[in-house]
Write an enzyme that holds these catalytic residues in place. Structure first.
Site, PDB file in Angstrom:
ATOM      1  CG  HIS A  21     -14.853  15.415 -14.264  1.00 27.96           C
ATOM      2  ND1 HIS A  21     -13.500  16.182 -12.785  1.00 27.96           N
ATOM      3  CD2 HIS A  21     -13.827  15.531 -14.929  1.00 27.96           C
ATOM      4  CE1 HIS A  21     -12.498  16.740 -13.289  1.00 27.96           C
ATOM      5  NE2 HIS A  21     -12.790  15.998 -14.917  1.00 27.96           N
ATOM      6  CD  GLU A  39     -14.725  17.502 -10.112  1.00 27.68           C
ATOM      7  OE1 GLU A  39     -14.411  16.259 -10.497  1.00 27.68           O
ATOM      8  OE2 GLU A  39     -14.956  18.466 -10.771  1.00 27.68           O
ATOM      9  NE  ARG A  47      -8.949  19.724 -12.578  1.00 26.92           N
ATOM     10  CZ  ARG A  47      -8.722  18.475 -13.670  1.00 26.92           C
ATOM     11  NH1 ARG A  47      -9.757  19.001 -14.357  1.00 26.92           N
ATOM     12  NH2 ARG A  47      -8.106  18.145 -13.831  1.00 26.92           N
TER      13      ARG A  47
HETATM   14  C1  8YV Z   1      -9.609  13.650 -16.436  1.00 28.85           C
HETATM   15  C2  8YV Z   1      -9.800  15.699 -16.316  1.00 28.85           C
HETATM   16  O1  8YV Z   1     -10.578  12.499 -16.765  1.00 28.85           O
HETATM   17  O2  8YV Z   1      -7.363  15.289 -17.618  1.00 28.85           O
HETATM   18  C3  8YV Z   1      -8.278  16.027 -17.161  1.00 28.85           C
HETATM   19  O3  8YV Z   1      -7.518  17.599 -16.573  1.00 28.85           O
HETATM   20  O4  8YV Z   1     -10.757  16.240 -16.215  1.00 28.85           O
HETATM   21  C4  8YV Z   1     -10.125  14.224 -16.840  1.00 28.85           C
HETATM   22  O5  8YV Z   1     -11.261  14.509 -18.296  1.00 28.85           O
HETATM   23  C5  8YV Z   1      -9.272  12.899 -15.601  1.00 28.85           C
HETATM   24  O6  8YV Z   1      -8.256  14.193 -15.090  1.00 28.85           O
HETATM   25  C6  8YV Z   1      -8.532  11.602 -15.125  1.00 28.85           C
HETATM   26  O7  8YV Z   1      -7.283  12.072 -14.102  1.00 28.85           O
END
Ligand code: 8YV
Length: 325
Positions: A287, A266, A237
């Protein structure tokens, strides 16, 4: 049940078969007002990383809303404490995006020091390639370097397995030391002090969740501990790194470069990072960590299992518990 974003067709079809489902077929991101409205009526909400389910949004939840089944692993988009206080169960989708995210992390670990994007961009640019020379476009060797993994959970360990195959030495910082057996199998060295680890690594990979405790974990002060030749890769993140400080340090040559798949605000991307990317100093990705069709279908299946189990009156398998925050 309300699903906030377009999901893979097979997932949506199954959801419709099993539940009274409102989908978002044209995938327009829902405004806070639209989310509030959905929360007022629905029994189950299926949000994603792009939806902010904070205390204010939760204030709009109707009495019927009992489950937030997040389509995603990270739950920093949801105020889980506030949800639990209102008696709303929260679930996520752990495990199914581990390998994909680790692949993307490894890809960035290779891409940044070996200057892949610069090279590929050159081949399709306006000026023709002038030919091979012994001293041109040299990057840095991966093998033998020290990789410091921040967050040795499922994804961190999957990164370590890959990195070992590329000859990297594995170091890690984690709140808790991982079991000795895992440490031994990865030949990994635990650093209780993140500061001490940072000062000695060639490449840093961020693989921990974003929580209040990890916000700006890589602060300006900590970034200054890095060696000037160090690279940073982040597929977790954006909020875990002070992005402005990182950009400044790459600009000044105090950090060699970065590969970033996630950003603090983002989808906005820090203009300084964009400038550095144009100059070939950082690699930016939108992402893409878990962006495989297989991964997204598996995530959808997890969401469905969590909802179905909950509706059958049992504890869903992927409940987010206060101890995980
Ligand atoms: C997902 C992500 O695509 O799962 C996670 O925490 O960061 C991503 O790869 C995204 O969260 C979908 O809501």
């Amino acid at each position: 049940m309300v699903v906030t974003r377009k999901l893979p067709d097979s997932v949506e079809t199954r959801m419709r078969e099993l539940f009274d489902t409102r989908l978002n077929l044209d995938d327009t991101p829902m405004t806070p007002a639209a989310i509030a409205e959905a929360m007022a009526d629905a029994d189950v909400l299926v949000p994603t990383v792009t939806d902010r389910i904070d205390a204010h949004a939760l204030g709009h939840a109707g009495d019927r809303l009992k489950l937030i089944a997040n389509f995603g692993n990270g739950v920093d988009n949801i105020d889980v404490t506030a949800a639990l206080q209102r008696g709303i169960t929260v679930t996520n989708t752990p495990g199914v995006l581990t390998e994909d995210t680790a692949d993307m992390t490894m890809a960035l670990i290779l891409t940044v020091p070996r200057r892949l994007i610069e090279g590929a961009t050159l081949m399709t640019g306006d000026k023709p390639w002038t030919g091979w020379t012994p001293t041109w476009m040299l990057g840095h060797r991966i093998s033998g370097k020290r990789l410091g993994i921040i967050g040795m959970g499922r994804i961190g360990q999957a990164v370590a397995r890959r990195a070992r195959a590329f000859g990297l030495q594995i170091h890690y910082h984690n709140r808790r030391r991982v079991p000795l057996k895992i440490e031994e199998s990865l030949e990994a060295t635990w650093w209780e002090s993140l500061d001490q680890m940072l000062a000695r690594m060639d490449i840093i990979s961020v693989n921990c969740p974003h929580t209040p405790a990890t916000y700006h974990l890589l602060s300006a002060r900590r970034l200054k501990l890095l060696q000037p030749g160090a690279y940073i890769v982040n597929t977790a993140r954006g909020e875990i790194i002070d992005e402005n400080a990182l950009a400044r340090m790459i600009e000044s040559g105090d950090v060699a470069g970065a590969g970033l798949d996630v950003f603090e605000h983002e989808p906005a991307v820090n203009p300084k990072l964009v400038r550095l990317a144009r100059a070939g100093r950082v690699v930016l990705l939108p992402h893409l960590g878990s962006a495989t069709i297989e991964g997204r279908v598996d995530m959808g299946t997890k969401v469905i299992i969590n909802i179905q189990t909950f509706m059958d009156g049992h504890r869903p398998p992927d409940r987010v518990l206060p101890s995980m925050l």
